[in-house]
Enzyme design. Structure first.
Site, PDB file in Angstrom:
ATOM      1  N   GLU A  77       1.002  -1.417  -0.033  1.00 53.53           N
ATOM      2  CA  GLU A  77      -0.028   0.311   0.407  1.00 53.53           C
ATOM      3  C   GLU A  77       0.362   1.652   0.183  1.00 53.53           C
ATOM      4  OE1 GLU A  77      -3.156   2.102   2.907  1.00 53.53           O
ATOM      5  OE2 GLU A  77      -2.425   0.032   3.701  1.00 53.53           O
ATOM      6  N   ASP A 104      -0.529  -5.046   2.913  1.00 53.33           N
ATOM      7  CA  ASP A 104      -0.911  -3.726   3.733  1.00 53.33           C
ATOM      8  C   ASP A 104      -0.215  -3.759   5.092  1.00 53.33           C
ATOM      9  OD1 ASP A 104      -2.307  -1.972   4.639  1.00 53.33           O
ATOM     10  OD2 ASP A 104      -3.800  -2.399   4.172  1.00 53.33           O
ATOM     11  N   ILE A 106      -0.170  -1.771   7.866  1.00 55.51           N
ATOM     12  CA  ILE A 106      -1.373  -1.644   8.764  1.00 55.51           C
ATOM     13  C   ILE A 106      -2.148  -1.115   7.986  1.00 55.51           C
ATOM     14  CG2 ILE A 106      -1.568  -0.523  10.701  1.00 55.51           C
ATOM     15  CD1 ILE A 106       0.927   0.915  11.393  1.00 55.51           C
ATOM     16  N   ASP A 107      -3.243  -2.629   8.373  1.00 56.04           N
ATOM     17  CA  ASP A 107      -4.789  -2.051   7.793  1.00 56.04           C
ATOM     18  C   ASP A 107      -5.395  -1.895   9.206  1.00 56.04           C
ATOM     19  OD1 ASP A 107      -6.848  -2.200   5.741  1.00 56.04           O
ATOM     20  OD2 ASP A 107      -7.413  -3.594   7.306  1.00 56.04           O
ATOM     21  N   THR A 109      -4.639   1.975  10.133  1.00 51.44           N
ATOM     22  CA  THR A 109      -3.376   3.360  10.357  1.00 51.44           C
ATOM     23  C   THR A 109      -4.766   3.635  11.247  1.00 51.44           C
ATOM     24  OG1 THR A 109      -2.360   2.783   8.231  1.00 51.44           O
ATOM     25  CG2 THR A 109      -2.209   4.954   9.494  1.00 51.44           C
ATOM     26  N   ASP A 232      -5.957  -4.529   1.229  1.00 51.95           N
ATOM     27  CA  ASP A 232      -7.392  -4.294   1.542  1.00 51.95           C
ATOM     28  C   ASP A 232      -7.916  -6.659   2.075  1.00 51.95           C
ATOM     29  OD1 ASP A 232      -6.828  -2.376   2.875  1.00 51.95           O
ATOM     30  OD2 ASP A 232      -8.212  -1.677   0.796  1.00 51.95           O
TER      31      ASP A 232
END
Length: 284
Positions: A77, A104, A106-107, A109, A232
């Site tokens: 990402e 991702d 950190i999905d 954030t 995601d």
């Protein structure tokens, strides 16, 4: 299928083991930064945030992956410009790769920034466009969700299975509040208005990848959202499929990496959920 499964190990290195190692190391590092991040930038909108922790997590994962598999492609990402058009182009540029890692770092954030403990690391590996490994790691709860194509999905080492609810009326369903306020958010709000009265209850917790992991684990009966990206969804899509559930777009067409409007469920409520969104003009 057999071609994909035979492709799951190259030179004695397990793709799944590498994905687990990357997610675990990144997650543990992220956890040390909770409440201690130094920078905060706005990407596409005020709801779309990035910190130096997102970027550091992605660097860590990318370096580890490419150390093991230097000829693989990588889509993360934080390596993509903000906005839906840039995201679609980035995937299009790499979707034909033989092996593509989709990450991702950190999905969730926004949750991370506010100290709300619902975020994760999401790592998937696609072989010729088909997801063959999916790992979602929640560092706060130390929960590792793992799936390998054709071999089931697991959390805490135990095989997962989707929930048994037969109707929307008895279902706990999740969705999101998209960062794209021009297109995706108004559509999703129409869907919320339509679906909320038809389900047992609705949850909006702020991490699509974890929502999908929860569908796989039977904690949610379904999940939908408009305007998401491949990073995601890729890992979560395999978790759900390997747990006996269904993942499509919001019109009910089969999932592939280019899907942005997603519908996932235990399978039993899928048609009812698709119909509810369609009736509200909230499916695209």
């Amino acid at each position: 299928m057999s071609d994909q499964l035979n492709a799951s190990v190259v030179g004695g290195k397990s793709f799944t083991a590498v994905a687990i190692n990357c997610a675990s190391k990144a997650g543990e590092w992220i956890k040390t930064k909770l409440g201690n991040h130094a920078s905060l930038d706005i990407k596409y909108s005020s709801h779309d945030l990035v910190t130096e922790v997102d970027k550091g997590s992605e660097r860590l994962i990318k370096n580890l992956v490419l150390t093991h598999f230097p000829h693989h492609s990588f889509l993360g990402e934080e390596g993509v410009e903000p906005g839906p058009e840039a995201s679609a182009r980035a995937l299009e540029d790499k979707i034909d790769a033989e092996y593509l890692w989709i990450v991702d770092p950190i999905d969730g954030t926004t949750n991370f920034v506010h100290g709300f403990p619902f975020f994760c690391v999401s790592i998937a590996l696609a072989y010729k466009g088909d997801v063959i490994v999916g790992v979602v790691y929640d560092p706060v709860k130390d929960e590792l969700f793992v799936a390998e194509k054709g071999k089931g999905a697991y959390v805490h080492g135990k095989r997962m299975s989707v929930s048994s609810e037969e109707t929307l009326r008895g279902s706990l369903v999740a969705t999101g509040l998209p960062a794209d306020h021009q297109y995706a958010l108004p559509v999703n709000l129409r869907g919320i208005t339509a679906v909320a009265p038809q389900v047992r209850n609705l949850r909006i917790a702020g991490s699509a990848a974890l929502h999908m992991a929860y569908v796989a684990a039977g904690r949610l009966s379904g999940f939908w959202e408009i305007g998401l990206n491949s990073w995601d969804l890729a890992a979560g899509s395999l978790l759900i499929q390997e747990s006996g559930g269904i993942v499509t777009d919001t019109n009910g067409k089969p999932y592939d990496l280019s899907v942005r409007n997603v519908m996932a469920s235990n399978g039993r409520i899928q048609d009812e959920l698709v119909a509810a969104l369609a009736a509200a003009n909230a499916n695209e």
